[in-house]
Design a protein around this motif. Structure first.
Motif: not given
Length: 113
Positions: A1, A3-4, A6
């Motif tokens: 998965m 992750t972005t 931020r």
């Protein structure tokens, strides 16, 4: 998965200029400009310079093959010279020409104040 990223929320901070930022320095008041520049005297007309070259009777050797050419008071009173100079006769008494003998050319036109 995946992750972005931020970035964390920042609080609003007042602008702080950097070390070399022009905003750190206070502007200097502009110096007042002179209202009128000094006037330069007008150059002698070409006809006057030509008349001095043609009718000169005073030649003073300046060394280095240079000669100072002028009109004498006696020569200024002659009708031929008066006709060539017209209204500039009085001004011609103050004009001298520095002449290069080797090159046969004008070095400088001088006028007394």
């Amino acid at each position: 998965m995946a992750t972005t990223f931020r970035p964390a929320a920042r609080r609003a901070q007042p602008y702080k200029p950097g070390r070399f930022s022009p905003a750190r320095f206070t502007p200097h008041p502009a110096s007042p400009r002179p209202t009128q520049s000094p006037q330069r005297p007008t150059l002698p007309p070409a006809a006057l310079v030509d008349a001095v070259l043609r009718f000169h009777d005073v030649a003073v050797d300046q060394g280095g093959e240079r000669t100072l050419l002028r009109l004498s008071e006696h020569r200024l009173r002659e009708p031929e010279v008066k006709a060539a100079l017209g209204r500039e006769t009085d001004r011609a008494a103050n004009v001298a020409i520095l002449w290069n003998e080797r090159e046969s050319q004008i070095i400088r036109v001088l006028e007394a104040a």
